[in-house]
Write a protein that holds these residues in place. Sequence first.
Motif, mmCIF file in Angstrom:
data_model
loop_
_atom_site.group_PDB
_atom_site.id
_atom_site.type_symbol
_atom_site.label_atom_id
_atom_site.label_comp_id
_atom_site.label_asym_id
_atom_site.label_seq_id
_atom_site.Cartn_x
_atom_site.Cartn_y
_atom_site.Cartn_z
ATOM 1 N N TRP A 212 -11.260 20.435 -25.816
ATOM 2 C CA TRP A 212 -12.257 19.397 -26.105
ATOM 3 C C TRP A 212 -13.653 19.841 -25.689
ATOM 4 N N SER A 213 -13.742 20.444 -24.504
ATOM 5 C CA SER A 213 -15.072 20.827 -24.027
ATOM 6 C C SER A 213 -15.667 21.906 -24.931
ATOM 7 N N TYR B 145 -15.022 22.235 -28.060
ATOM 8 C CA TYR B 145 -15.361 21.582 -29.326
ATOM 9 C C TYR B 145 -16.750 20.946 -29.232
ATOM 10 N N ALA B 146 -16.992 20.229 -28.134
ATOM 11 C CA ALA B 146 -18.318 19.606 -27.952
ATOM 12 C C ALA B 146 -19.397 20.686 -27.870
ATOM 13 N N THR B 147 -19.108 21.763 -27.122
ATOM 14 C CA THR B 147 -20.065 22.865 -26.989
ATOM 15 C C THR B 147 -20.394 23.468 -28.351
ATOM 16 N N TRP C 79 -20.494 22.230 -31.270
ATOM 17 C CA TRP C 79 -21.460 21.478 -32.071
ATOM 18 C C TRP C 79 -22.876 21.752 -31.609
ATOM 19 N N SER D 173 -17.908 14.498 -22.512
ATOM 20 C CA SER D 173 -18.295 15.801 -23.074
ATOM 21 C C SER D 173 -19.150 15.605 -24.318
ATOM 22 N N LEU D 174 -18.700 14.675 -25.171
ATOM 23 C CA LEU D 174 -19.473 14.434 -26.397
ATOM 24 C C LEU D 174 -20.821 13.807 -26.056
ATOM 25 N N ALA E 297 -23.199 16.377 -24.900
ATOM 26 C CA ALA E 297 -23.677 17.185 -26.026
ATOM 27 C C ALA E 297 -24.783 16.450 -26.787
#
Length: 557
Positions: free
Chosen positions: A210-211, A213-215, A217, A300-301, A304
């Motif tokens: 997940w982290s 994935y946010a990174t 973006w 996390s999102l 971001a």
Amino acid sequence: MTTHPESGGTPAAVPSFFEASSPPGQTGIKAWLLTHDHKRLALMYLWAVFFWLVLALLLGLALRVELMFIGETIMPAEIYNTVFTLHGVIMIFLFVIPAIPAIFGNFFLPIQIGADDVFFPRLNLFSWYLYMIGGAFAIVSLFTGDGFADTGWTFYVPFSVTTETNVSLTVTAAFILGMSSLLTGLNFVTTVHRMRVKNMGWMQVPLFTWSLYATAWVQILATPVVSITLVLVVLERFLNIGLFDPDRGGDPLLYQHLFWMYSHPAVYIMILPGMGVISEIIPVFSRKAIFGYKGIVVSSLAIAIAGSLVWAHHMYTSGMSDVSVFVFSLLTFIVAIPSAIKVFSWVSTMYKGSILMTPPLLLALIFIYLFSVGGLTGLVLGAAGTDIHVHDTQFVVAHFHFTMFGGTGFAFFAALHFWWPKMFGVMYHFGRAYLGASLAAIGFIFHYVPMFILGMQGMPRRYYDYLPQFETGNFLAGFGGFLLVFGIMLMFVNLWMSLIDRWRQPAEADPWGGTTLEWAVPSPPPVHNFLQEPRVLDYPYDFSEVLARAAAKDKKD
Ligand code: HEM
Ligand SMILES: [Cu+2]
């Protein structure tokens, strides 16, 4: 020590990704240089990142030695400027931005979601080549023209446009490294969307993935801004187009806005993957489901998104309306909330857990402490009133080393100790790991705490020399620097020793009792990762089976 049920006790029968040639038919070094295997690429990044990190650490130490005493100690002022720029450029573009995603992301993101590779394996190889070419350009710019840039890693105009040093080549290196990072991000987003095993829903995705994935973006959306900005610096140097030069109607502040519009989000590119690592380690060694899984995903999102709106807090003293200063200050305070949510989740996870002390957990705890100090002192800088006092002083240097080094750096060390047995199939010596980690942490405090004080007393950053009243602080910082670098080297030597036959201790598939999918495959994993269809837990951090197995084993003994 426990064995994951799925690993089935037969790992020795399947050749690991070290042994099975990939691509098929190729052997030796060629098989590595042409590989599309995400695990091999991860190791290729590992060796390259190690090289850069050690080089930049030694450069940092050289700076610190120079500052230990008043006047010239080991290098003249012009060299000092080049060395701190080189140190900063390497640390940022070749270490903290790529390290965790390129090494551990490449290795574990596909496995954590039950996939056999990333979505674009060839593009992955291409990213590695871009990383190597970018690094090569940085080296070449040392020896060509009038030497490496002396502008600091921010390349601020007007100085970067007028200095004689080789800024054009240095920013080209940064440009290429940015492309490598962007393509890795693109690959990860696609992989997470398209390659998850059939029955893995979004709320079953492990937190490290997940982290990333946010990174990813942020990498995709912010990197183009800095890329074009660096191109503009080169154009300004060669063609004098007058974008930034006030004599021609340009505006130097425009550069700062463009630069920080990427570079502030970039600090979240650096820290989010580190937070993801910590979110994996804490539940495993507390034997307890992570407190607030959804809170961590959402934060996390949120980091971001909110982190992309605060860039002008670097410019309170550059010239902005009071309203802008107020808005950017407020937004900066708001980003602190999701970071604090994570810290609360980690600490609450440990509360009443059955803690198993290991080197990765020790490093994770050091991370939480150092990162919290870094974050809280960030609020001192985010508040416009106090920032004006400490702007461009040693206080800033202490703050960003606490977040980037105490944060991302220690998360990187924690990840190395957590996943080393999985990547290489060997276990390292615990005693030396504890000793190295403790020395590094103590050295860290001695190194950076004096800088907070020096900064508040008014010692500027990027200065080669200083007034007599700053000597004690600088001497202490230098002493801490030696301890710090020594502790890190001890950790690395210890890991490296574990690979040598004489000290080799094979590691089990699941040495820590982890529940995410990477612990269900053999150590080291085979080429296609999974020997049978992976079993997805309803909840990725459900330790009931791990605890039951441990209890059964206790009874038997
Ligand atoms: C993960 C580890 C580290 C990271 C990410 C990092 C990053 C940076 C960055 C970005 C700069 C700014 C350079 C500039 O102003 O252009 C910097 C400056 C500096 N770093 Fe590090 N660094 C790390 C470790 C170290 C270590 C281990 C030392 C010393 C032993 C050190 C000593 C210094 C010094 C003396 C400066 C110059 C500060 C100034 O005058 O502004 N750093 N570092
Ligand atoms: Cu910022």
